[in-house]
Scaffold this motif. Structure first.
Motif, PDB file in Angstrom:
ATOM      1  N   SER A  16       0.850  -1.191   0.000  1.00 40.72           N
ATOM      2  CA  SER A  16       0.000   0.000   0.000  1.00 40.72           C
ATOM      3  C   SER A  16       0.885   1.240   0.000  1.00 40.72           C
ATOM      4  O   SER A  16       2.038   1.184   0.428  1.00 40.72           O
ATOM      5  CB  SER A  16      -0.896   0.024   1.252  1.00 40.72           C
ATOM      6  OG  SER A  16      -1.715  -1.103   1.330  1.00 40.72           O
ATOM      7  N   PRO A  17       0.355   2.370  -0.462  1.00 35.76           N
ATOM      8  CA  PRO A  17       1.127   3.608  -0.335  1.00 35.76           C
ATOM      9  C   PRO A  17       1.180   4.052   1.124  1.00 35.76           C
ATOM     10  O   PRO A  17       0.279   3.740   1.907  1.00 35.76           O
ATOM     11  CB  PRO A  17       0.326   4.606  -1.182  1.00 35.76           C
ATOM     12  CG  PRO A  17      -1.065   4.069  -1.211  1.00 35.76           C
ATOM     13  CD  PRO A  17      -0.937   2.579  -1.158  1.00 35.76           C
ATOM     14  N   GLY A  18       2.227   4.765   1.472  1.00 40.25           N
ATOM     15  CA  GLY A  18       2.331   5.238   2.846  1.00 40.25           C
ATOM     16  C   GLY A  18       3.745   5.661   3.177  1.00 40.25           C
ATOM     17  O   GLY A  18       4.590   5.846   2.311  1.00 40.25           O
ATOM     18  N   LYS A  36       5.136   4.147  -2.840  1.00 40.27           N
ATOM     19  CA  LYS A  36       3.888   3.761  -3.477  1.00 40.27           C
ATOM     20  C   LYS A  36       3.489   2.365  -3.038  1.00 40.27           C
ATOM     21  O   LYS A  36       2.305   2.033  -2.954  1.00 40.27           O
ATOM     22  CB  LYS A  36       4.041   3.800  -5.000  1.00 40.27           C
ATOM     23  CG  LYS A  36       4.212   5.184  -5.583  1.00 40.27           C
ATOM     24  CD  LYS A  36       4.279   5.118  -7.101  1.00 40.27           C
ATOM     25  CE  LYS A  36       4.407   6.514  -7.707  1.00 40.27           C
ATOM     26  NZ  LYS A  36       4.472   6.464  -9.194  1.00 40.27           N
ATOM     27  N   ASP A  37       4.489   1.529  -2.775  1.00 45.82           N
ATOM     28  CA  ASP A  37       4.274   0.161  -2.305  1.00 45.82           C
ATOM     29  C   ASP A  37       5.215  -0.061  -1.134  1.00 45.82           C
ATOM     30  O   ASP A  37       6.422  -0.245  -1.310  1.00 45.82           O
ATOM     31  CB  ASP A  37       4.549  -0.838  -3.430  1.00 45.82           C
ATOM     32  CG  ASP A  37       4.225  -2.273  -3.049  1.00 45.82           C
ATOM     33  OD1 ASP A  37       4.604  -2.684  -1.936  1.00 45.82           O
ATOM     34  OD2 ASP A  37       3.600  -2.984  -3.860  1.00 45.82           O
ATOM     35  N   LEU A  38       4.683  -0.039   0.081  1.00 47.56           N
ATOM     36  CA  LEU A  38       5.515  -0.114   1.280  1.00 47.56           C
ATOM     37  C   LEU A  38       6.340  -1.392   1.326  1.00 47.56           C
ATOM     38  O   LEU A  38       7.533  -1.361   1.647  1.00 47.56           O
ATOM     39  CB  LEU A  38       4.639  -0.012   2.527  1.00 47.56           C
ATOM     40  CG  LEU A  38       4.092   1.381   2.864  1.00 47.56           C
ATOM     41  CD1 LEU A  38       3.007   1.288   3.934  1.00 47.56           C
ATOM     42  CD2 LEU A  38       5.215   2.298   3.337  1.00 47.56           C
ATOM     43  N   THR A  70      -1.416   5.301   3.778  1.00 45.06           N
ATOM     44  CA  THR A  70      -2.182   6.455   3.326  1.00 45.06           C
ATOM     45  C   THR A  70      -3.102   6.028   2.184  1.00 45.06           C
ATOM     46  O   THR A  70      -2.934   4.967   1.590  1.00 45.06           O
ATOM     47  CB  THR A  70      -1.258   7.586   2.842  1.00 45.06           C
ATOM     48  OG1 THR A  70      -0.447   7.107   1.762  1.00 45.06           O
ATOM     49  CG2 THR A  70      -0.369   8.074   3.968  1.00 45.06           C
ATOM     50  N   GLY A  71      -4.070   6.891   1.890  1.00 48.65           N
ATOM     51  CA  GLY A  71      -5.023   6.562   0.845  1.00 48.65           C
ATOM     52  C   GLY A  71      -4.450   6.714  -0.549  1.00 48.65           C
ATOM     53  O   GLY A  71      -4.831   6.007  -1.469  1.00 48.65           O
ATOM     54  N   LEU A  79       2.619  13.423   4.284  1.00 40.24           N
ATOM     55  CA  LEU A  79       2.915  12.821   5.574  1.00 40.24           C
ATOM     56  C   LEU A  79       4.417  12.753   5.800  1.00 40.24           C
ATOM     57  O   LEU A  79       4.902  13.047   6.903  1.00 40.24           O
ATOM     58  CB  LEU A  79       2.299  11.424   5.633  1.00 40.24           C
ATOM     59  CG  LEU A  79       2.589  10.619   6.907  1.00 40.24           C
ATOM     60  CD1 LEU A  79       2.133  11.382   8.142  1.00 40.24           C
ATOM     61  CD2 LEU A  79       1.904   9.260   6.832  1.00 40.24           C
ATOM     62  N   GLU A  80       5.172  12.387   4.773  1.00 40.25           N
ATOM     63  CA  GLU A  80       6.625  12.326   4.906  1.00 40.25           C
ATOM     64  C   GLU A  80       7.185  13.691   5.294  1.00 40.25           C
ATOM     65  O   GLU A  80       8.018  13.799   6.207  1.00 40.25           O
ATOM     66  CB  GLU A  80       7.248  11.866   3.591  1.00 40.25           C
ATOM     67  CG  GLU A  80       8.771  11.802   3.645  1.00 40.25           C
ATOM     68  CD  GLU A  80       9.399  11.750   2.273  1.00 40.25           C
ATOM     69  OE1 GLU A  80      10.413  11.053   2.120  1.00 40.25           O
ATOM     70  OE2 GLU A  80       8.898  12.441   1.362  1.00 40.25           O
TER      71      GLU A  80
END
Length: 524
Positions: A16-18, A36-38, A70-71, A79-80
């Motif tokens: 997931s992104p985050g 984009k892909d944790l 994150t969405g 966020l970063e």
């Protein structure tokens, strides 16, 4: 550089992104990154061999990791930025002198112009911040062109319309081609789009388009149509542009099997800044009890966003503790509701991600029972030599490595993936049947319809009644036996991404074995 195994389970990290936060042995945050892909990004730190010296030292120092889902990718950027400025991690670039993300501004003038502003200061209206120059410029270009707003720094004194007017990208207020009221309408529509309030605008534009069409004013109708298309496209892109002059807490929870899984998101002046997790036993009134205990030890922000109504006296209590007014909000729509959904998504990902994707796969494949045990096969060779096969098993959403198997193909010469697949499927399931061992709930074949047909033919011969599907690499299409076209679920769905993860693991395992055999053959 010697590969360093991670000090935590990569299986716990979602696709997931985050943002991910690396910590040292003292628990201090030493690096914040976005992805984009944790799973893929975090894995790369421990799989690459060519890191620069700074990253090598970082990897050797990592003792633990935390992540926040994150969405969207854009939310991860914001966020970063917030986390780096809050924690000043040792291994991040020093951003104290860096510029903040830019805004789009509608100036306060008789005929406002649309432009870029580095800071949200002044009398105009500001929208943002935008997470990248590319994203900001895209929005600026589309809104400016769609609503034909002026961008010139000053109104020309000779009142001659510029080129943008003549090509239809501006209504020409400098030359008197639009009234103040008409231009104000253009600005109000642009403002609605930049604020994300597009539903009513699209509805009114649709009605206006229909009126023009009925009166046979087709050019005006087409203009409305083009605006609707642009507005709808922009509305589908999320920018996380919440401007607040106060802090918020967003709290959500999930109750499962007598336990409460609760998460608190801290939002600092509109930007997500961190989270806290809690797990405790379910009891009557647990949520209000949690709020009382939590805010007796933590300063309450001006607003607390929650998923369900609480006693009116609780807000008064929080206000008395904080010594100022505290509002407890239960949003149903809008930005605050989206923040609640984001908190819930993180709870699901952290604590129930495996269960959710197994259930999503069951629904996508229309299976009666959840596919808790999945076995996947892949063939690997180099120009038809050293042909091998792998079988990986996923159980309850996670790799079950003790049940991985690898095979050397014995009955096939040269390049023949169909026959190779038939051999390995026969060897695997004839043994399980003869030994009366547990069969999987689902069989996944790496390949297209040919590999699938080969596997299904063998399973029918063995009278193995297990659903079997294949995943074709080119478009990540899912096929089932007897159906000539792929199943109708996209490659970005949770179910398909789960299948991709399983297939990629089978491919990795097969390639590793093939390389091992080649190395033994070459080196003796």
């Amino acid at each position: 550089m010697t590969l360093v195994p991670p000090p935590f389970s990569l299986a716990d990290v979602p696709h997931s992104p985050g943002c991910y936060l690396y910590k040292d042995s003292t628990g201090r945050i030493i690096y914040v990154g976005k992805a984009k892909d944790l799973r893929k990004r975090v894995s790369s730190y421990f799989q690459k061999r060519d890191h620069d010296p700074k990253t090598q030292k970082l990897v050797q120092t990592i003792a633990d990791m935390e992540y926040i889902v994150t969405g969207t990718d854009e939310e991860a950027y914001l966020l970063e930025d917030s986390l780096i400025k809050r924690h000043h991690p040792k291994y991040n670039i020093d951003l104290r002198d860096a510029k903040s993300y830019a805004y789009i501004e509608l100036t306060k003038e008789a005929f406002p112009r649309i432009t870029i502003a580095r800071k949200a200061k002044g009398a105009g209206q500001f929208f943002g911040p935008f997470v990248s120059g590319k994203e900001r410029d895209y929005v600026l270009t589309v809104v400016k062109k769609t609503f034909r707003l002026r961008s010139c720094k000053s109104m020309p004194r000779n009142h001659r319309a510029c080129l943008r007017f003549h090509i239809g990208n501006c209504t020409g207020p400098c030359a008197g081609h639009v009234t103040a009221e008409g231009y104000a309408l253009q600005c109000s529509q642009a403002e609605a789009v930049l604020k994300g309030k597009t539903a009513e605008l699209v509805s009114s534009l649709t009605a206006e388009m229909n009126r023009y069409a009925e009166s046979m004013e087709f050019e005006a109708a087409m203009r409305c149509r083009d605006v609707i298309t642009a507005v709808t496209h922009l509305a589908s892109r999320q920018y996380v542009s919440r401007q607040k002059d106060y802090d918020e807490d967003v709290i959500h929870f999930i109750v499962s099997e007598g336990a409460v899984f609760l998460m608190v998101f801290h939002v600092y002046k509109g930007t997500l800044g961190g989270r806290e997790e809690f797990i405790f036993e379910e009891s009557d009134g647990f949520f209000e009890e949690f709020l009382v205990q939590f805010y007796s030890d933590h300063p309450a922000p001006r607003e607390v966003i929650v998923p369900e109504a609480v006693d009116e006296g609780l807000a008064l209590y929080l206000g008395s503790v904080a010594k100022r007014k505290v509002v407890v909000t239960v949003p149903k729509i809008g930005e605050k509701a989206k923040l609640l959904e984001l908190a819930k998504k993180n709870i699901e990902t952290v604590h129930f991600g495996d269960e959710i994707r197994v259930e999503e796969l069951r629904k996508a494949l229309h299976l009666a029972d959840a596919p808790r045990v999945i076995e996947c096969f892949d063939i690997s060779h180099l120009s038809g030599t050293d042909t091998v096969a792998s079988m990986v098993q996923f159980r309850n959403g996670r790799p079950d490595k003790k049940n991985y198997r690898r095979f050397r193909i014995k009955t096939v010469d040269g390049i023949d993936d169909f026959s190779s697949m038939a051999e390995v499927v026969r060897r695997r399931y004839s043994r399980l049947v003869s030994e009366e061992k547990e069969l999987p709930d689902l069989i996944l074949i790496d390949g297209g319809k040919g590999q699938l047909s080969s596997a299904k033919r063998v399973l029918d011969e063995l009278e193995v009644d297990v659903p079997v599907i294949s995943l074709a690499k080119s478009e990540e299409e899912v096929f089932v036996s007897g159906v000539p076209f792929p199943l109708p679920f996209g490659k970005k769905t949770r179910a398909n991404m789960y299948l991709q993860e399983i297939r990629d693991e089978a491919h990795r395992f097969a390639v590793t074995y093939n390389r091992l055999l080649r190395k033994k053959r070459v080196c003796g």
